[in-house]
Design a protein around this motif. Structure first.
Motif, PDB file in Angstrom:
ATOM      1  N   LEU B 194     -34.093  16.216 -19.489  1.00 14.98           N
ATOM      2  CA  LEU B 194     -34.124  15.621 -20.836  1.00 14.98           C
ATOM      3  C   LEU B 194     -33.385  14.287 -20.881  1.00 14.98           C
ATOM      4  O   LEU B 194     -32.244  14.184 -20.433  1.00 14.98           O
ATOM      5  CB  LEU B 194     -33.509  16.596 -21.847  1.00 14.98           C
ATOM      6  CG  LEU B 194     -33.654  16.258 -23.338  1.00 14.98           C
ATOM      7  CD1 LEU B 194     -35.100  16.171 -23.756  1.00 14.98           C
ATOM      8  CD2 LEU B 194     -32.905  17.281 -24.187  1.00 14.98           C
ATOM      9  N   ASN B 195     -34.052  13.274 -21.430  1.00 16.84           N
ATOM     10  CA  ASN B 195     -33.473  11.938 -21.529  1.00 16.84           C
ATOM     11  C   ASN B 195     -34.056  11.253 -22.774  1.00 16.84           C
ATOM     12  O   ASN B 195     -34.851  11.853 -23.493  1.00 16.84           O
ATOM     13  CB  ASN B 195     -33.805  11.151 -20.244  1.00 16.84           C
ATOM     14  CG  ASN B 195     -32.895   9.952 -20.030  1.00 16.84           C
ATOM     15  OD1 ASN B 195     -32.112   9.566 -20.904  1.00 16.84           O
ATOM     16  ND2 ASN B 195     -33.000   9.344 -18.864  1.00 16.84           N
ATOM     17  N   VAL B 196     -33.644  10.003 -23.017  1.00 15.26           N
ATOM     18  CA  VAL B 196     -34.140   9.293 -24.194  1.00 15.26           C
ATOM     19  C   VAL B 196     -35.402   8.484 -23.917  1.00 15.26           C
ATOM     20  O   VAL B 196     -35.915   7.795 -24.792  1.00 15.26           O
ATOM     21  CB  VAL B 196     -33.066   8.350 -24.799  1.00 15.26           C
ATOM     22  CG1 VAL B 196     -31.934   9.185 -25.374  1.00 15.26           C
ATOM     23  CG2 VAL B 196     -32.530   7.373 -23.752  1.00 15.26           C
ATOM     24  N   GLY B 197     -35.901   8.544 -22.704  1.00 15.92           N
ATOM     25  CA  GLY B 197     -37.131   7.848 -22.354  1.00 15.92           C
ATOM     26  C   GLY B 197     -37.576   8.366 -21.009  1.00 15.92           C
ATOM     27  O   GLY B 197     -36.810   9.025 -20.301  1.00 15.92           O
ATOM     28  N   HIS B 201     -35.146   4.009 -15.153  1.00 14.10           N
ATOM     29  CA  HIS B 201     -33.929   3.194 -15.270  1.00 14.10           C
ATOM     30  C   HIS B 201     -33.121   3.543 -16.519  1.00 14.10           C
ATOM     31  O   HIS B 201     -32.023   3.043 -16.708  1.00 14.10           O
ATOM     32  CB  HIS B 201     -34.298   1.703 -15.296  1.00 14.10           C
ATOM     33  CG  HIS B 201     -35.141   1.319 -16.470  1.00 14.10           C
ATOM     34  ND1 HIS B 201     -36.520   1.474 -16.491  1.00 14.10           N
ATOM     35  CD2 HIS B 201     -34.825   0.828 -17.685  1.00 14.10           C
ATOM     36  CE1 HIS B 201     -36.990   1.085 -17.652  1.00 14.10           C
ATOM     37  NE2 HIS B 201     -35.991   0.684 -18.397  1.00 14.10           N
ATOM     38  N   GLY B 203     -31.038   5.837 -19.498  1.00 19.09           N
ATOM     39  CA  GLY B 203     -30.165   6.988 -19.657  1.00 19.09           C
ATOM     40  C   GLY B 203     -28.811   6.863 -18.997  1.00 19.09           C
ATOM     41  O   GLY B 203     -28.485   5.868 -18.361  1.00 19.09           O
ATOM     42  N   ARG B 204     -28.014   7.907 -19.159  1.00 20.78           N
ATOM     43  CA  ARG B 204     -26.643   7.914 -18.676  1.00 20.78           C
ATOM     44  C   ARG B 204     -26.590   8.051 -17.161  1.00 20.78           C
ATOM     45  O   ARG B 204     -27.517   8.566 -16.532  1.00 20.78           O
ATOM     46  CB  ARG B 204     -25.912   9.088 -19.303  1.00 20.78           C
ATOM     47  CG  ARG B 204     -25.741   8.955 -20.801  1.00 20.78           C
ATOM     48  CD  ARG B 204     -25.325  10.276 -21.393  1.00 20.78           C
ATOM     49  NE  ARG B 204     -24.868  10.096 -22.768  1.00 20.78           N
ATOM     50  CZ  ARG B 204     -24.747  11.086 -23.644  1.00 20.78           C
ATOM     51  NH1 ARG B 204     -25.017  12.333 -23.280  1.00 20.78           N
ATOM     52  NH2 ARG B 204     -24.337  10.853 -24.869  1.00 20.78           N
ATOM     53  N   LEU B 207     -27.349  11.320 -15.480  1.00 16.04           N
ATOM     54  CA  LEU B 207     -28.767  11.691 -15.512  1.00 16.04           C
ATOM     55  C   LEU B 207     -29.521  11.072 -14.347  1.00 16.04           C
ATOM     56  O   LEU B 207     -30.430  11.686 -13.795  1.00 16.04           O
ATOM     57  CB  LEU B 207     -29.400  11.265 -16.833  1.00 16.04           C
ATOM     58  CG  LEU B 207     -28.993  12.130 -18.021  1.00 16.04           C
ATOM     59  CD1 LEU B 207     -29.615  11.606 -19.300  1.00 16.04           C
ATOM     60  CD2 LEU B 207     -29.419  13.579 -17.787  1.00 16.04           C
ATOM     61  N   GLU B 230     -38.716  13.882 -22.833  1.00 15.27           N
ATOM     62  CA  GLU B 230     -38.071  13.531 -24.099  1.00 15.27           C
ATOM     63  C   GLU B 230     -38.003  14.742 -25.022  1.00 15.27           C
ATOM     64  O   GLU B 230     -38.606  15.779 -24.740  1.00 15.27           O
ATOM     65  CB  GLU B 230     -38.854  12.409 -24.769  1.00 15.27           C
ATOM     66  CG  GLU B 230     -38.900  11.143 -23.922  1.00 15.27           C
ATOM     67  CD  GLU B 230     -39.610  10.013 -24.650  1.00 15.27           C
ATOM     68  OE1 GLU B 230     -38.905   9.171 -25.234  1.00 15.27           O
ATOM     69  OE2 GLU B 230     -40.846   9.987 -24.657  1.00 15.27           O
ATOM     70  N   GLY B 231     -37.303  14.579 -26.134  1.00 18.53           N
ATOM     71  CA  GLY B 231     -37.146  15.675 -27.095  1.00 18.53           C
ATOM     72  C   GLY B 231     -38.465  16.324 -27.482  1.00 18.53           C
ATOM     73  O   GLY B 231     -38.552  17.540 -27.645  1.00 18.53           O
ATOM     74  N   ARG B 232     -39.524  15.500 -27.625  1.00 16.87           N
ATOM     75  CA  ARG B 232     -40.798  16.084 -28.057  1.00 16.87           C
ATOM     76  C   ARG B 232     -41.415  16.996 -26.997  1.00 16.87           C
ATOM     77  O   ARG B 232     -42.317  17.777 -27.295  1.00 16.87           O
ATOM     78  CB  ARG B 232     -41.789  14.981 -28.453  1.00 16.87           C
ATOM     79  CG  ARG B 232     -42.201  14.049 -27.327  1.00 16.87           C
ATOM     80  CD  ARG B 232     -43.276  13.077 -27.807  1.00 16.87           C
ATOM     81  NE  ARG B 232     -42.762  12.148 -28.799  1.00 16.87           N
ATOM     82  CZ  ARG B 232     -42.291  10.920 -28.501  1.00 16.87           C
ATOM     83  NH1 ARG B 232     -42.314  10.481 -27.264  1.00 16.87           N
ATOM     84  NH2 ARG B 232     -41.811  10.142 -29.439  1.00 16.87           N
ATOM     85  N   THR B 248     -26.207  18.462 -25.860  1.00 15.55           N
ATOM     86  CA  THR B 248     -27.524  17.972 -26.265  1.00 15.55           C
ATOM     87  C   THR B 248     -28.472  19.135 -26.533  1.00 15.55           C
ATOM     88  O   THR B 248     -29.220  19.140 -27.516  1.00 15.55           O
ATOM     89  CB  THR B 248     -28.101  17.065 -25.162  1.00 15.55           C
ATOM     90  OG1 THR B 248     -27.118  16.098 -24.807  1.00 15.55           O
ATOM     91  CG2 THR B 248     -29.354  16.356 -25.623  1.00 15.55           C
TER      92      THR B 248
END
Lengths: 368, 368
Positions: B194-197, B201, B203-204, B207, B230-232, B248
């Motif tokens: 799980l990441n924001v995209g 390249h 994310g933290r 990750l 991603e979350g979805r 998270t």
């Protein structure tokens, strides 16, 4: 500083919004349809439109009376959804996005609307508009459907920055409160800090620090701090503004979208299941359409960039004309309430407080 | 080590589940109703029940044939939802929760089921069962409704620990893959991080490290790594197992619950709106009930603690008899597939790989 009016031929007492006409998935025609809908409903709004001149003139001419409300600024290039933000800020001088931000930079408008690439828009906004003094991380404020009277809750950061320390989170609370006041008319917004439990001993170290800072600023910044809240409070009624870092916020936002989509898909299947259920879906059509509007992302469509010299409303890339029009409505309300200047004053007074007296409470005399 | 059978008077070829009969919001009667439903459907399951002897004997006697399938262990005290975990582990020797875990600790069962206080159950599980060698952070695996063929996705960590470094996340991937194989029959589970995209390249830092470790272990541990999600995708179809830290994961889980509740409330309102829509809700009743079952948390009711010497299935505190019964079903499948031993072997082989050769790929010969 007051809302900018009378600054151009489209002025005549109107509040001017700078609009990036390009960059959305649906193209310029959809953006023009959206601003036309807004212009017809609201005689006080005017636009500076940015994009390829010939195309925009042709599209605007098709809409009766729109030409007098729009000034068109030629920008031949377009930022696409696939462009890398770092590339765009180096080579994007001729894009409609750059031009739209420059209308805010040079004072022709205080609020800009774009449907474009979020990462590029954020980075370009930071570089062209610059951060407000005292702000280290700008944030994206996003909307959640809720059963609160205003029908939406505000969450920030929705994904501008994956990090946030205690002080950043405190600034998000200040900015979110100011936004709730000016965008939603909430006199004393209720702020919650997102965590994995509501007990004060729980969570990461920066959250405990942020908890104390946000509590200490509640009186001077005129909000109510409800303490830690949980994921279920994002679409809930415990508070109006939820503060979190951009990583957690972005995951939560996309998770909410995913669950809403799953339920919508399963609901469609359920209504197709039998002749009886198909009949039911016809009978309930109006009620279900009302529900869909309530949770439809294109209605709660303004992600708003806060913490810059000027305000940027990011409309959903896939927004239809209704979505664009609701982003324009939000931009108009923020421009008219003189939000950009009020937010800057609020942040400046908090920053000076911070220097003078740490987190000591005192009234700052702002009439925000 | 094989699934434990024939260990007690309730054995007779049966697979034994250790059940904490107390601690849920609904009381022991609901737990007994749930195990009775399971016992009637599945002749191969037997129980060791923990709680106040007189009360449990009375409740069990009311259910025809249940007494021969249950051994009752007297535990006079109860862990309540308000008890602090740290207090419970110091003073909880006489509780039903402690007793239920001890049946796993002393080898009478390999899987324990409890509806009790999650924090107390986790801490007590770590202290009584101990972590598997090589595991630094146990995790809670939780279920999301999805349109994948198995109808559920697995996410871990759902909130056992708010921190996780790259190596922890890699172990979550190993444990999640093993769980998906043994609990859901997926031969080669698809794992997402799980990441924001989805770009590599983003994310933290931890990750990016976890991305490389999980990719490097895919072949030896026999899963497919789909990369960042991603979350979805939590309720989506891109993967079967989603790996994230417990902060998270917990926020996402509660956000999903919140959105599902909001939509359900608004749907109920929509169906009350007019006589036509009320008629529609009658006609669509069966289809809507089917949808509700699909996304109902009490059906996807097993949060499972992984990374311990033994497996603990945490049923929802508010679970009704159906919820308890589905937790028992999951526990039975995990016990019968010899999951606890297989997971331990999998983790041990990964730990030795890690010592021998860093993240070098090699087949470990496990027939998990």
């Amino acid at each position: 500083m007051t809302a900018l009016t009378n600054q151009s031929k489209v002025g005549a007492g109107r509040t001017i919004i700078s609009v990036d006409a390009m960059g959305g998935d649906q193209g310029a025609a959809t953006v023009i349809a959206g601003i036309y809908a807004s212009a017809r409903r609201n005689s006080e709004v005017g636009f500076i439109l940015h994009g390829p001149k010939d195309e925009l003139e042709r599209l605007v001419a098709k809409r009766k009376g729109l030409a007098e409300r729009c000034e068109i600024r030629h920008a031949p290039e377009i930022v696409t959804m696939r462009d890398k933000p770092s590339h765009v800020v180096r080579h994007g001088r001729n894009t409609s996005m750059w031009s739209a931000l420059d209308s805010v930079r040079n004072g022709e408008a205080t609020v800009c609307v774009s449907c474009g690439n979020t990462g590029a828009l954020m980075l370009m906004s930071v570089i062209r508009l610059r951060k407000l003094p005292g702000i280290s991380r700008p944030a994206i404020a996003v909307m959640w459907p809720s059963q609160n009277p205003q029908k939406h809750n505000i969450m920030l950061d929705g994904g501008a920055d994956i990090r946030a320390d205690a002080k950043d989170l405190m600034q998000y609370a200040l900015m979110g409160a100011s936004y709730a006041r000016n965008g939603y008319g909430l006199a004393r917004p209720r702020i919650g800090l997102l965590n994995v439990g509501t007990e004060e001993h729980k969570g990461r170290a920066e959250l405990k620090g942020a908890h104390d800072l946000i509590a200490a600023n509640a009186e001077s910044a005129d909000y109510e701090f409800v303490g830690f809240v949980e994921g279920r409070d994002l679409p809930g009624t415990r508070c109006d503004v939820i503060v979190t870092d951009g990583f957690t916020g972005n995951v939560a936002l996309k998770t909410g979208e995913g669950i809403a989509k799953l339920i919508s898909d399963l609901l469609r299947e359920a209504f197709q299941y039998s002749p009886l259920s198909r009949l039911a879906s016809l009978l309930a059509y109006t009620s279900l359409a009302r529900l869909k509007r309530r949770v439809d992302p294109s209605r709660a469509n303004g992600g708003v960039f806060l913490g810059l010299n000027g305000t940027v409303v990011k409309s959903h890339g896939a927004a239809d004309a209704t979505g664009v029009s609701s982003a324009i409505k939000l931009a108009f309300e923020l421009a008219q309430s003189n939000f950009s200047a009020k937010l800057a004053a609020r942040v400046a007074s908090a920053a000076s407080l911070d220097q003078d007296a740490g987190i000591e409470k005192q009234s700052d005399g702002e009439t925000e």
